[in-house]
Structure formats: C-alpha cells, structure tokens
Scaffold this active site. Structure first.
Site, PDB file in Angstrom:
ATOM      1  N   LEU A  51       0.815  -1.219   0.000  1.00 44.74           N
ATOM      2  CA  LEU A  51       0.000   0.000   0.000  1.00 44.74           C
ATOM      3  C   LEU A  51       0.848   1.267   0.000  1.00 44.74           C
ATOM      4  O   LEU A  51       0.378   2.340  -0.372  1.00 44.74           O
ATOM      5  CB  LEU A  51      -0.926   0.000   1.222  1.00 44.74           C
ATOM      6  CG  LEU A  51      -2.034  -1.055   1.193  1.00 44.74           C
ATOM      7  CD1 LEU A  51      -2.596  -1.287   2.584  1.00 44.74           C
ATOM      8  CD2 LEU A  51      -3.136  -0.643   0.220  1.00 44.74           C
ATOM      9  N   LEU A  70      -9.096  -3.237   4.142  1.00 46.08           N
ATOM     10  CA  LEU A  70      -8.652  -3.858   5.398  1.00 46.08           C
ATOM     11  C   LEU A  70      -7.136  -3.800   5.539  1.00 46.08           C
ATOM     12  O   LEU A  70      -6.593  -4.091   6.609  1.00 46.08           O
ATOM     13  CB  LEU A  70      -9.064  -5.336   5.430  1.00 46.08           C
ATOM     14  CG  LEU A  70     -10.541  -5.696   5.254  1.00 46.08           C
ATOM     15  CD1 LEU A  70     -10.719  -7.217   5.274  1.00 46.08           C
ATOM     16  CD2 LEU A  70     -11.385  -5.058   6.348  1.00 46.08           C
ATOM     17  N   GLY A  71      -6.430  -3.500   4.471  1.00 44.32           N
ATOM     18  CA  GLY A  71      -4.966  -3.615   4.475  1.00 44.32           C
ATOM     19  C   GLY A  71      -4.305  -2.604   5.391  1.00 44.32           C
ATOM     20  O   GLY A  71      -4.768  -1.479   5.534  1.00 44.32           O
ATOM     21  N   ASN A 111     -11.781   0.658  16.966  1.00 47.25           N
ATOM     22  CA  ASN A 111     -12.186   1.183  18.283  1.00 47.25           C
ATOM     23  C   ASN A 111     -11.013   1.862  18.986  1.00 47.25           C
ATOM     24  O   ASN A 111     -11.224   2.658  19.905  1.00 47.25           O
ATOM     25  CB  ASN A 111     -12.768   0.058  19.129  1.00 47.25           C
ATOM     26  CG  ASN A 111     -11.717  -0.941  19.580  1.00 47.25           C
ATOM     27  OD1 ASN A 111     -11.064  -0.767  20.611  1.00 47.25           O
ATOM     28  ND2 ASN A 111     -11.509  -2.011  18.803  1.00 47.25           N
ATOM     29  N   TYR A 135      -1.033   3.182  16.538  1.00 41.74           N
ATOM     30  CA  TYR A 135      -1.990   2.505  15.646  1.00 41.74           C
ATOM     31  C   TYR A 135      -3.340   3.235  15.638  1.00 41.74           C
ATOM     32  O   TYR A 135      -3.903   3.539  14.581  1.00 41.74           O
ATOM     33  CB  TYR A 135      -2.148   1.055  16.106  1.00 41.74           C
ATOM     34  CG  TYR A 135      -3.344   0.333  15.554  1.00 41.74           C
ATOM     35  CD1 TYR A 135      -3.405   0.005  14.205  1.00 41.74           C
ATOM     36  CD2 TYR A 135      -4.405  -0.033  16.381  1.00 41.74           C
ATOM     37  CE1 TYR A 135      -4.517  -0.665  13.696  1.00 41.74           C
ATOM     38  CE2 TYR A 135      -5.504  -0.703  15.884  1.00 41.74           C
ATOM     39  CZ  TYR A 135      -5.563  -1.018  14.537  1.00 41.74           C
ATOM     40  OH  TYR A 135      -6.656  -1.679  14.027  1.00 41.74           O
ATOM     41  N   CYS A 165     -13.263  -8.239  15.595  1.00 39.42           N
ATOM     42  CA  CYS A 165     -13.831  -9.135  14.583  1.00 39.42           C
ATOM     43  C   CYS A 165     -13.015 -10.416  14.529  1.00 39.42           C
ATOM     44  O   CYS A 165     -12.001 -10.495  13.823  1.00 39.42           O
ATOM     45  CB  CYS A 165     -13.872  -8.430  13.231  1.00 39.42           C
ATOM     46  SG  CYS A 165     -14.758  -9.369  11.974  1.00 39.42           S
TER      47      CYS A 165
HETATM   48  P1  NAI Z   1      -4.483  -8.565   9.903  1.00 39.03           P
HETATM   49  O1  NAI Z   1      -3.219  -7.996  10.435  1.00 39.03           O
HETATM   50  O2  NAI Z   1      -4.752 -10.010  10.088  1.00 39.03           O
HETATM   51  O3  NAI Z   1      -4.600  -8.233   8.342  1.00 39.03           O
HETATM   52  C1  NAI Z   1      -4.081  -7.042   7.779  1.00 39.03           C
HETATM   53  C2  NAI Z   1      -3.515  -7.381   6.422  1.00 39.03           C
HETATM   54  O4  NAI Z   1      -2.943  -6.193   5.864  1.00 39.03           O
HETATM   55  C3  NAI Z   1      -2.390  -8.434   6.496  1.00 39.03           C
HETATM   56  O5  NAI Z   1      -2.687  -9.527   5.649  1.00 39.03           O
HETATM   57  C4  NAI Z   1      -1.152  -7.684   6.056  1.00 39.03           C
HETATM   58  O6  NAI Z   1      -0.255  -8.471   5.282  1.00 39.03           O
HETATM   59  C5  NAI Z   1      -1.734  -6.552   5.222  1.00 39.03           C
HETATM   60  N1  NAI Z   1      -0.827  -5.410   5.173  1.00 39.03           N
HETATM   61  C6  NAI Z   1      -0.142  -4.861   6.214  1.00 39.03           C
HETATM   62  N2  NAI Z   1       0.642  -3.868   5.765  1.00 39.03           N
HETATM   63  C7  NAI Z   1       0.441  -3.789   4.426  1.00 39.03           C
HETATM   64  C8  NAI Z   1       0.976  -2.959   3.405  1.00 39.03           C
HETATM   65  N3  NAI Z   1       1.885  -2.007   3.665  1.00 39.03           N
HETATM   66  N4  NAI Z   1       0.550  -3.162   2.141  1.00 39.03           N
HETATM   67  C9  NAI Z   1      -0.362  -4.127   1.852  1.00 39.03           C
HETATM   68  N5  NAI Z   1      -0.897  -4.948   2.774  1.00 39.03           N
HETATM   69  C10 NAI Z   1      -0.491  -4.774   4.056  1.00 39.03           C
HETATM   70  O7  NAI Z   1      -5.664  -7.696  10.513  1.00 39.03           O
HETATM   71  P2  NAI Z   1      -7.208  -8.066  10.600  1.00 39.03           P
HETATM   72  O8  NAI Z   1      -7.511  -8.485  11.976  1.00 39.03           O
HETATM   73  O9  NAI Z   1      -7.577  -8.910   9.468  1.00 39.03           O
HETATM   74  O10 NAI Z   1      -7.861  -6.619  10.414  1.00 39.03           O
HETATM   75  C11 NAI Z   1      -8.191  -6.128   9.142  1.00 39.03           C
HETATM   76  C12 NAI Z   1      -8.347  -4.596   9.227  1.00 39.03           C
HETATM   77  O11 NAI Z   1      -9.358  -4.285  10.157  1.00 39.03           O
HETATM   78  C13 NAI Z   1      -7.080  -3.894   9.690  1.00 39.03           C
HETATM   79  O12 NAI Z   1      -6.974  -2.663   8.992  1.00 39.03           O
HETATM   80  C14 NAI Z   1      -7.336  -3.622  11.158  1.00 39.03           C
HETATM   81  O13 NAI Z   1      -6.645  -2.486  11.606  1.00 39.03           O
HETATM   82  C15 NAI Z   1      -8.840  -3.428  11.165  1.00 39.03           C
HETATM   83  N6  NAI Z   1      -9.437  -3.797  12.438  1.00 39.03           N
HETATM   84  C16 NAI Z   1      -9.514  -5.122  12.794  1.00 39.03           C
HETATM   85  C17 NAI Z   1     -10.092  -5.481  13.985  1.00 39.03           C
HETATM   86  C18 NAI Z   1     -10.286  -6.897  14.387  1.00 39.03           C
HETATM   87  O14 NAI Z   1     -10.908  -7.127  15.406  1.00 39.03           O
HETATM   88  N7  NAI Z   1      -9.794  -7.879  13.641  1.00 39.03           N
HETATM   89  C19 NAI Z   1     -10.589  -4.442  14.923  1.00 39.03           C
HETATM   90  C20 NAI Z   1     -10.425  -3.097  14.448  1.00 39.03           C
HETATM   91  C21 NAI Z   1      -9.889  -2.796  13.241  1.00 39.03           C
HETATM   92  C1  15L Z   2      -8.026  -3.801  16.581  1.00 39.55           C
HETATM   93  O1  15L Z   2      -8.044  -2.687  16.063  1.00 39.55           O
HETATM   94  C2  15L Z   2      -7.063  -4.828  16.139  1.00 39.55           C
HETATM   95  O2  15L Z   2      -6.831  -4.765  14.745  1.00 39.55           O
HETATM   96  C3  15L Z   2      -7.466  -6.234  16.526  1.00 39.55           C
HETATM   97  O3  15L Z   2      -6.336  -7.083  16.377  1.00 39.55           O
HETATM   98  C4  15L Z   2      -7.990  -6.270  17.960  1.00 39.55           C
HETATM   99  O4  15L Z   2      -6.962  -5.907  18.856  1.00 39.55           O
HETATM  100  C5  15L Z   2      -9.156  -5.320  18.088  1.00 39.55           C
HETATM  101  O5  15L Z   2      -8.802  -4.011  17.667  1.00 39.55           O
HETATM  102  C6  15L Z   2      -9.694  -5.233  19.520  1.00 39.55           C
HETATM  103  O6  15L Z   2      -9.727  -4.131  20.067  1.00 39.55           O
HETATM  104  O7  15L Z   2     -10.110  -6.276  20.027  1.00 39.55           O
END
Ligand code: NAI
Ligand code: 15L
Length: 267
Positions: A51, A70-71, A111, A135, A165
């Site tokens: 990205l 999501l990236g 959040n 972050y 999630c």
């Molecule tokens: P994750 O870390 O599993 O997935 C993020 C993906 O982004 C990874 O596959 C990673 O390789 C890719 N990525 C990281 N840097 C990159 C770059 N410079 N260029 C291209 N790709 C890149 O995170 P998850 O849990 O799947 O979350 C998805 C999104 O939702 C994230 O943006 C996260 O901040 C946001 N989020 C997730 C939460 C959760 O509970 N899982 C809660 C709040 C926000």
């Molecule tokens: C986020 O923003 C993170 O991406 C995830 O890994 C969890 O820590 C989530 O928040 C959370 O607050 O549970």
C-alpha cells in the site's frame, strides 16, 4: 451488486473470514495484500501490492466499483511500519479512488481511535478521538482523510470503528466489542447500496448485551446486526475469573492497548 470489488488486506484474519461471503455483494473480487494468497477462487483474482507504493495502488484501484480497505498494520507497531501501511497507504488509496471514478470505500477503522474513553462512557460518532496507540492515531488519520476527501472531492466512505472481529469473543472486554463477520458483511452491503453515504463513521459491533457505542448517526443505513456475544458470556467469564477494576486495561475501552508502551522504547 458490485461488478468488481477490491479487498485489500485479503490475506489477514478478517479478509480470510470475509472472502467466502463476498459473492453476496460482488460478481468478482480483486484480492490484494503485501503477502501472497494461494487459494484464489474462480470469482477472485489476486494482485500483490504494498500500500505504500502509490503507483501500484493506483493500478490496483483502476476498474473497481467498490473497495473494502482492510490492508495495513492492525496492532501497535513501530512508527515506520504504521507510516507506510496506514498513513502513506491510506493516502495512496484515496488518491487512487479519486483518479478512478471515486468507487465507494469501506475503511476498516478501529475502536482504538477512542480507546482512552472509559468503559462507563457511551460514545457516538461525534466523540472526539482519544487514541490509545500510534496505531489508533493512524486510524484517526484515515478517518480524517475520508472526511477531507468527501468534503473536497465527493469521495464517499464508511469508516467502521471495528470492535473485535474474530470467530468468537475470547475475553470479557470482547463481550462488548465483538463483531461477527456476517454482520460486517451486511454493513458493507448496506454502505454500497445506500443512495447517499457521504462520509459516515459507525461503530462495528454485533448486537451484544453490553455496548459502549451508539450508532444513531448512521441509522439511515438500516444496519441491524444479527449476532450477539451472549452465547459465550458464561464461558468467557468463567475462564477469565474476576477482573481488577483498578487495571487501566479494564477501565478503558481500548483494553490492553492502553498498557502497551511506546514501540520505540522496546528493543
Ligand atoms: P491482519 O493484520 O490479520 O490483516 C491485515 C492485512 O494487511 C495483512 O494480511 C497484512 O499483510 C496486510 N498489510 C499490512 N501492511 C500492508 C501494506 N503495507 N501493504 C499491503 N498490505 C499490508 O488484521 P485483521 O484483523 O484482518 O484486520 C483487518 C483490518 O481491520 C485492519 O486494517 C485492522 O486495523 C482493522 N481492524 C480489525 C479489527 C479486528 O478485530 N480484527 C478491529 C479493528 C480494526
Ligand atoms: C483492533 O483494532 C485490532 O486490529 C485487533 O487485532 C484487535 O486488537 C481489536 O482491535 C480489539 O480491540 O479487540
């Protein structure tokens, strides 16, 4: 129905969970991540992209009619990583969208934009950000980018302050913050279908018994989450035992993120 949806961060946890559901909203899906994806289905294609590379992101966005972004870095990390993925990366994505017909963007905010509010405070989307981490600051930046690109260029975006999630809640905090991926999919569908989206901020949590968040300003989307953390309440509470009410991770909405030191101090 979208013709071609771009899913960034497709190799991550949420991306993997969302992918099988996306045929409900899109005919084809362009998956992208900095990491490889091997199991590409017939309706999917994959393009590896950092990205932080503006030219590559511009090419990625060309020809898509919707984006779920999501990236990026998803937890607290050293600033150079956050800068590349979540600051430069978000800029590149919005710029590419502006150049290529302004496809709607669903931005995975967090959040942790408001992690330093206490759990006994109820927030709506007008709450002033109180990030709990570099972050969280980067996600607030993304929301501000979305606001600016809408006001100046008409780029529409839904910023979803996702709670937690994951397949199921694994600690007492997640009983309030948990978001089922099907509820996320339904939210994305509504954001793509709405006659007007503008720049809207919504809290992404399922219909849990406990909540700290009020989505009244996004009520026009008609989103009604169907899932709830309630079925895991007894199991989660029994496993966790009693919480210490003086622990900042228990006091504040951001949980453990408020206890993480500055990444630059770690070696
Ligand atoms: P994750 O870390 O599993 O997935 C993020 C993906 O982004 C990874 O596959 C990673 O390789 C890719 N990525 C990281 N840097 C990159 C770059 N410079 N260029 C291209 N790709 C890149 O995170 P998850 O849990 O799947 O979350 C998805 C999104 O939702 C994230 O943006 C996260 O901040 C946001 N989020 C997730 C939460 C959760 O509970 N899982 C809660 C709040 C926000
Ligand atoms: C986020 O923003 C993170 O991406 C995830 O890994 C969890 O820590 C989530 O928040 C959370 O607050 O549970």
């Amino acid at each position: 129905m979208l013709r071609k949806l771009l899913l960034t961060g497709a190799a991550g946890g949420v991306g993997k969970a969302l992918r099988p559901l996306l045929p409900r909203i899109a005919q084809t899906v362009l998956l992208s991540d900095v990491n490889d994806i091997q199991d590409v289905a017939a309706h999917e294609s994959f393009r590896r992209c950092d990205l932080g590379n503006g030219h590559a992101v511009d090419e990625l966005v060309n020809g898509v009619d919707g984006i779920i972004h999501l990236g990026g870095v998803s937890v607290e990390k050293p600033f150079d990583l956050i800068l590349n993925g979540n600051i430069v990366g978000v800029y590149n994505l919005f710029e590419a969208a502006r150049h290529h017909g302004r496809p709607r963007i669903i931005f995975a905010s967090s959040n942790h934009v408001v992690g330093y509010y206490r759990r006994d405070q109820h927030l709506d989307s007008t709450a002033v950000p109180r990030p709990d981490s570099l972050y969280g600051v980067s996600k607030a930046f993304g929301e501000n980018m979305a606001s600016f690109y809408f006001d100046k260029f008409g780029q529409e975006c839904l910023s979803v302050r996702i709670g937690s999630c994951f397949p199921k809640p694994v600690n007492p905090r997640m009983l309030a913050t948990w978001l089922h991926v099907e509820d996320l999919l339904d939210l994305c569908a509504r954001a793509f279908e709405a006659p007007r989206l503008g720049h809207t901020i919504i809290y992404g949590a399922s219909d849990n018994d406990e909540t700290w968040w009020d989505n009244r300003h996004a009520a026009f989307l008609g989103w009604r989450p169907k899932h709830s953390s309630a079925q895991w309440r007894a199991e989660v509470l029994a496993e966790a035992g009693p919480e210490d009410p003086s622990n900042p991770a228990v006091i504040y909405q951001g949980g453990a993120f408020v206890m993480i030191g500055h990444p630059a101090d770690e070696n």
